[in-house]
Design a protein around this motif. Sequence first.
Motif, PDB file in Angstrom:
ATOM      1  N   ASP A 276     -49.243 -40.675  19.832  1.00  0.00           N
ATOM      2  CA  ASP A 276     -48.385 -39.771  19.242  1.00  0.00           C
ATOM      3  C   ASP A 276     -49.056 -39.128  18.208  1.00  0.00           C
ATOM      4  O   ASP A 276     -49.687 -39.647  17.162  1.00  0.00           O
ATOM      5  CB  ASP A 276     -48.074 -41.560  19.063  1.00  0.00           C
ATOM      6  CG  ASP A 276     -46.600 -40.970  17.842  1.00  0.00           C
ATOM      7  OD1 ASP A 276     -46.414 -40.777  17.638  1.00  0.00           O
ATOM      8  OD2 ASP A 276     -46.241 -42.706  17.629  1.00  0.00           O
TER       9      ASP A 276
ATOM     10  N   ARG B 117     -45.684 -35.644  20.795  1.00  0.00           N
ATOM     11  CA  ARG B 117     -47.114 -36.473  21.691  1.00  0.00           C
ATOM     12  C   ARG B 117     -47.852 -35.643  22.577  1.00  0.00           C
ATOM     13  O   ARG B 117     -47.378 -34.239  22.795  1.00  0.00           O
ATOM     14  CB  ARG B 117     -46.212 -37.321  22.844  1.00  0.00           C
ATOM     15  CG  ARG B 117     -45.743 -38.430  22.615  1.00  0.00           C
ATOM     16  CD  ARG B 117     -44.736 -39.511  23.613  1.00  0.00           C
ATOM     17  NE  ARG B 117     -44.092 -40.435  23.456  1.00  0.00           N
ATOM     18  CZ  ARG B 117     -43.348 -41.325  23.961  1.00  0.00           C
ATOM     19  NH1 ARG B 117     -43.694 -41.149  25.185  1.00  0.00           N
ATOM     20  NH2 ARG B 117     -42.443 -42.186  23.640  1.00  0.00           N
TER      21      ARG B 117
ATOM     22  N   PHE C 209     -50.950 -34.772  25.265  1.00  0.00           N
ATOM     23  CA  PHE C 209     -51.512 -35.475  26.716  1.00  0.00           C
ATOM     24  C   PHE C 209     -52.946 -34.320  26.836  1.00  0.00           C
ATOM     25  O   PHE C 209     -52.671 -33.469  27.065  1.00  0.00           O
ATOM     26  CB  PHE C 209     -50.731 -35.217  27.643  1.00  0.00           C
ATOM     27  CG  PHE C 209     -49.161 -35.612  27.722  1.00  0.00           C
ATOM     28  CD1 PHE C 209     -49.015 -37.030  28.051  1.00  0.00           C
ATOM     29  CD2 PHE C 209     -48.553 -34.938  26.919  1.00  0.00           C
ATOM     30  CE1 PHE C 209     -47.498 -37.073  27.674  1.00  0.00           C
ATOM     31  CE2 PHE C 209     -47.357 -34.964  27.264  1.00  0.00           C
ATOM     32  CZ  PHE C 209     -47.186 -36.810  27.536  1.00  0.00           C
TER      33      PHE C 209
ATOM     34  N   THR D 277     -42.534 -38.871  32.056  1.00  0.00           N
ATOM     35  CA  THR D 277     -43.137 -39.563  31.073  1.00  0.00           C
ATOM     36  C   THR D 277     -42.024 -39.946  29.805  1.00  0.00           C
ATOM     37  O   THR D 277     -41.834 -39.942  29.121  1.00  0.00           O
ATOM     38  CB  THR D 277     -44.043 -38.329  30.289  1.00  0.00           C
ATOM     39  OG1 THR D 277     -42.706 -37.589  30.164  1.00  0.00           O
ATOM     40  CG2 THR D 277     -45.673 -37.755  30.849  1.00  0.00           C
TER      41      THR D 277
ATOM     42  N   VAL E 139     -43.814 -45.392  28.783  1.00  0.00           N
ATOM     43  CA  VAL E 139     -44.834 -45.896  27.771  1.00  0.00           C
ATOM     44  C   VAL E 139     -45.546 -47.120  28.897  1.00  0.00           C
ATOM     45  O   VAL E 139     -45.071 -47.956  28.599  1.00  0.00           O
ATOM     46  CB  VAL E 139     -45.764 -45.250  26.563  1.00  0.00           C
ATOM     47  CG1 VAL E 139     -46.699 -45.527  26.209  1.00  0.00           C
ATOM     48  CG2 VAL E 139     -45.111 -44.442  26.168  1.00  0.00           C
TER      49      VAL E 139
ATOM     50  N   VAL F 136     -52.406 -40.538  26.128  1.00  0.00           N
ATOM     51  CA  VAL F 136     -51.098 -40.027  25.488  1.00  0.00           C
ATOM     52  C   VAL F 136     -51.240 -40.765  24.212  1.00  0.00           C
ATOM     53  O   VAL F 136     -51.689 -41.898  23.871  1.00  0.00           O
ATOM     54  CB  VAL F 136     -49.738 -40.752  26.082  1.00  0.00           C
ATOM     55  CG1 VAL F 136     -48.265 -40.144  25.583  1.00  0.00           C
ATOM     56  CG2 VAL F 136     -50.093 -40.667  27.903  1.00  0.00           C
TER      57      VAL F 136
ATOM     58  N   HIS G   2     -46.448 -30.238  30.830  1.00  0.00           N
ATOM     59  CA  HIS G   2     -45.113 -30.415  30.768  1.00  0.00           C
ATOM     60  C   HIS G   2     -44.508 -30.032  30.698  1.00  0.00           C
ATOM     61  O   HIS G   2     -44.358 -29.538  29.914  1.00  0.00           O
ATOM     62  CB  HIS G   2     -45.892 -31.319  29.484  1.00  0.00           C
ATOM     63  CG  HIS G   2     -44.673 -32.635  29.161  1.00  0.00           C
ATOM     64  ND1 HIS G   2     -44.037 -32.569  28.361  1.00  0.00           N
ATOM     65  CD2 HIS G   2     -44.997 -33.730  29.720  1.00  0.00           C
ATOM     66  CE1 HIS G   2     -42.763 -33.341  28.484  1.00  0.00           C
ATOM     67  NE2 HIS G   2     -44.129 -34.350  29.458  1.00  0.00           N
TER      68      HIS G   2
END
Length: 257
Positions: free
Chosen positions: A43, A29, A31, A85, A88, A41, A64
């Motif tokens: 994928d 992921r 950010f 996080t 979602v 966010v 993160h």
Amino acid sequence: GANMQGQTLPLVKHTAAIVAIAVDPPEQRLFSASRDKAVMVYDVRGRRLLCEVHNPAAVTVMHHCREQRKLLCGTSSGQVVVWNTSAVPPWMETVVPDGVADPNAAAIAALVFDAAKDTLFTASATSLSLWVMKSSYSSSWGRKAGQIVDITGKPTSILWAESSRELLVGFASGAVVIFDVESSVASYAIQAHGEAVTSMMWMDAARRLITASGDRTVKVWDFPSLRRTPLEEQPGFGKISVSTFRGAAAAAPPPPP
């Protein structure tokens, strides 16, 4: 030969300049944050946008923490917004310091989080701060446990050495100053670059330090066997006052009711 052509990620369409990014490698992921307070966010594996949330203030830097599933966003208001996080979309866990932002606070220029000790270090133009992070089942909070103030140089990047419990701070002057957190002493410094230190990171588990600078160079240093230069001999460092780090964590006030 190697393909050096970059790829634009589909559906990641910020409406303002992107100012910070962070990644969660196991989850693949990405950010990203833009000047209009949007945090997206993405994928990477599935090549799709998962969600968009809005930060209370403009993001200046992001980190993160995979171990605790937290996205820490330093802001222009001088606060750090912590997003959880684990789901979602991410949900806002806490703001450090909490309450209304101080209108006179300087923007967060850099931050680093030690997940093992639940400690957050932040750097702004006016100070370096240490925060103790605590959490319960339903909430989390941060309390200031130490601060270094009256710094004449401008911090531009910070890095934590867990094994030696030292905080490395890069400055606009090109210097890197090493602070011993246990003794709350700025122990030594190196004039690493001719211009601002823009980024620092570890290679080989805090044995080699990599620094990058506005002087267009990237350097690799053996650590901790750096060339040690007395702090007072570095340009831009005439006065540094310290309120102790050591023991402050134990004395941190209890969480809010």
